[in-house]
Scaffold this motif. Structure first.
Motif, PDB file in Angstrom:
ATOM      1  N   VAL A   1      -6.914   2.023  -9.682  1.00 32.50           N
ATOM      2  CA  VAL A   1      -8.344   1.980  -9.363  1.00 32.50           C
ATOM      3  C   VAL A   1      -8.544   1.387  -7.976  1.00 32.50           C
ATOM      4  O   VAL A   1      -9.314   1.887  -7.169  1.00 32.50           O
ATOM      5  N   GLU A   2      -7.791   0.277  -7.705  1.00 31.82           N
ATOM      6  CA  GLU A   2      -7.939  -0.393  -6.405  1.00 31.82           C
ATOM      7  C   GLU A   2      -7.507   0.518  -5.260  1.00 31.82           C
ATOM      8  O   GLU A   2      -8.149   0.575  -4.206  1.00 31.82           O
ATOM      9  N   GLU A   3      -6.419   1.225  -5.509  1.00 35.16           N
ATOM     10  CA  GLU A   3      -5.891   2.109  -4.461  1.00 35.16           C
ATOM     11  C   GLU A   3      -6.567   3.489  -4.452  1.00 35.16           C
ATOM     12  O   GLU A   3      -6.198   4.355  -3.662  1.00 35.16           O
ATOM     13  N   ARG A   4      -7.483   3.642  -5.369  1.00 37.98           N
ATOM     14  CA  ARG A   4      -8.195   4.911  -5.495  1.00 37.98           C
ATOM     15  C   ARG A   4      -7.232   6.085  -5.694  1.00 37.98           C
ATOM     16  O   ARG A   4      -7.333   7.145  -5.048  1.00 37.98           O
ATOM     17  N   ARG A   5      -6.305   5.872  -6.604  1.00 41.92           N
ATOM     18  CA  ARG A   5      -5.308   6.894  -6.902  1.00 41.92           C
ATOM     19  C   ARG A   5      -5.326   7.203  -8.400  1.00 41.92           C
ATOM     20  O   ARG A   5      -4.315   7.529  -9.012  1.00 41.92           O
ATOM     21  N   THR A   6      -6.538   7.110  -8.956  1.00 38.76           N
ATOM     22  CA  THR A   6      -6.629   7.334 -10.416  1.00 38.76           C
ATOM     23  C   THR A   6      -6.255   8.766 -10.778  1.00 38.76           C
ATOM     24  O   THR A   6      -5.821   9.050 -11.889  1.00 38.76           O
TER      25      THR A   6
ATOM     26  N   ALA B   1      -5.221  -1.068 -13.034  1.00 34.40           N
ATOM     27  CA  ALA B   1      -5.968  -1.804 -11.999  1.00 34.40           C
ATOM     28  C   ALA B   1      -5.515  -1.377 -10.617  1.00 34.40           C
ATOM     29  O   ALA B   1      -6.324  -1.175  -9.689  1.00 34.40           O
ATOM     30  N   PHE B   2      -4.204  -1.195 -10.458  1.00 31.74           N
ATOM     31  CA  PHE B   2      -3.653  -0.788  -9.168  1.00 31.74           C
ATOM     32  C   PHE B   2      -4.189   0.576  -8.754  1.00 31.74           C
ATOM     33  O   PHE B   2      -4.606   0.785  -7.595  1.00 31.74           O
TER      34      PHE B   2
ATOM     35  N   SER C   1       0.830  -1.205   0.000  1.00 31.90           N
ATOM     36  CA  SER C   1       0.000   0.000   0.000  1.00 31.90           C
ATOM     37  C   SER C   1       0.856   1.242   0.000  1.00 31.90           C
ATOM     38  O   SER C   1       1.931   1.313   0.581  1.00 31.90           O
TER      39      SER C   1
ATOM     40  N   GLU D   1      -1.881  -3.455 -15.535  1.00 35.96           N
ATOM     41  CA  GLU D   1      -1.638  -3.663 -14.091  1.00 35.96           C
ATOM     42  C   GLU D   1      -1.684  -2.317 -13.354  1.00 35.96           C
ATOM     43  O   GLU D   1      -2.287  -2.209 -12.283  1.00 35.96           O
TER      44      GLU D   1
END
Lengths: 188, 125
Positions: free
Chosen positions: B34-39, B31-32, B3, B28
């Protein structure tokens, strides 16, 4: 008293009548009556006495009184004349003083008027200069603004004209040359 | 991936993967983020990635001109960027009027007529 006097005079006349009989001829030829002359002399003396005792004093007193009044009046007149002269002199002095003061006031007023005129003139000149300076500043500002506007308009015209000219005349060959030149310049 | 990695570390990883030819790393990364909400950091990370690649001589550049560029110009561009491997994204835009604009992650060279005219207009007082 008067009767006694007349009796004495009559007795004396009778006595002298006798002694002057001898000389009576010369006198009568001249028309002179000794008795009558004696009576007249005595009467005249009596009158003079009576006048001197009873009339002349009163007359003289009234004359003296009148003279005194006249003298008084003259004195009052002289005093009045003196006072009038003094008053006139005082008036003359006051008039002279008033004229002098009036002259001073006029001179002062003239000086003040001259000073006020000078001040007003100076102020008017300053105002005129201020207005002129303001006008010059305005004109300068307007000139500067006009130059700016002209500069900007010229730039815009040049840019627009260049855009149109290049848009119409710039060929692909010319563009390649321009690009090559630009890249050489950037490389340096 | 752990994280909250820094953008620099992420960019370094992506650059390494791209150098190795592994193009899946882009998916990758997406996706990372989006998952980490750091778009929101996507652009910054991509820029950082490109800068790292540029530092190693792999350059991705945008080229804009009024007409299509030829090989000679591309060669000059490579010499100019000093890249071992130059990838150009060509854009033809008549509004630039003429000349060329080159944009890399670390520099921007604008030699277009439109830019020069714009500079001329900026000299207004």
């Amino acid at each position: 008293m008067l009767e006694t006097l007349l009796t004495h005079v009559a007795s004396a006349a009778e006595a002298t009548g006798e002694t002057t009989e001898a000389s009576g001829d010369i006198m009568s030829s001249l028309g002179i009556d000794w008795q009558m002359l004696a009576f007249q002399i005595i009467g005249f003396a009596l009158i003079v006495f009576l006048l001197g005792k009873f009339v002349f004093p009163i007359l003289l007193r009234s004359i003296d009184e009148r003279n005194a009044k006249i003298e008084e009046g003259l004195k009052a007149a002289r005093e009045a004349e003196d006072n009038a002269t003094k008053a006139q002199s005082k008036i003359d002095d006051q008039l002279a003083e008033a004229r002098r003061e009036a002259k001073e006031i006029v001179a002062t007023a003239k000086d003040e008027a001259t000073a006020m005129l000078s001040k007003a003139d100076e102020k008017a000149k300053q105002n005129a200069k201020h207005v002129l300076d303001q006008a010059h500043d305005e004109i300068s500002k307007e000139v500067i603004a006009a130059k700016k506007a002209l500069h900007n308009e010229t730039l815009e015209l040049v840019a627009s004209a260049t855009e149109r000219v290049i848009g119409k005349t710039h060929s692909a060959k010319a563009d390649k040359a321009v690009i090559a030149e630009a890249l050489k310049g950037a490389d340096k | 991936m752990s994280s909250h990695l820094s953008r620099t570390k992420i960019a370094h990883y992506v650059a390494e993967q791209l150098r190795a030819g592994k193009r899946d790393v882009v998916a990758e990364l997406a996706a990372f983020l989006v998952e980490e909400r750091r778009t929101g950091e996507a652009d910054l990370i991509m820029r950082s990635t490109l800068e790292q690649l540029e530092a190693e001589g792999i350059v991705l550049a945008d080229v804009t001109s009024a007409t299509a560029i030829d090989e000679a110009i591309k060669t000059e561009l490579q010499k100019l960027t000093g890249a071992k491997q130059l990838t150009l994204r060509e854009h033809v835009d008549e509004s630039v009027l003429g000349g060329i604009r080159l944009e890399t992650p670390s520099q921007r060279i604008d030699a277009t007529f439109a830019h020069r005219l714009s500079q001329l207009r900026e000299r207004k007082i």
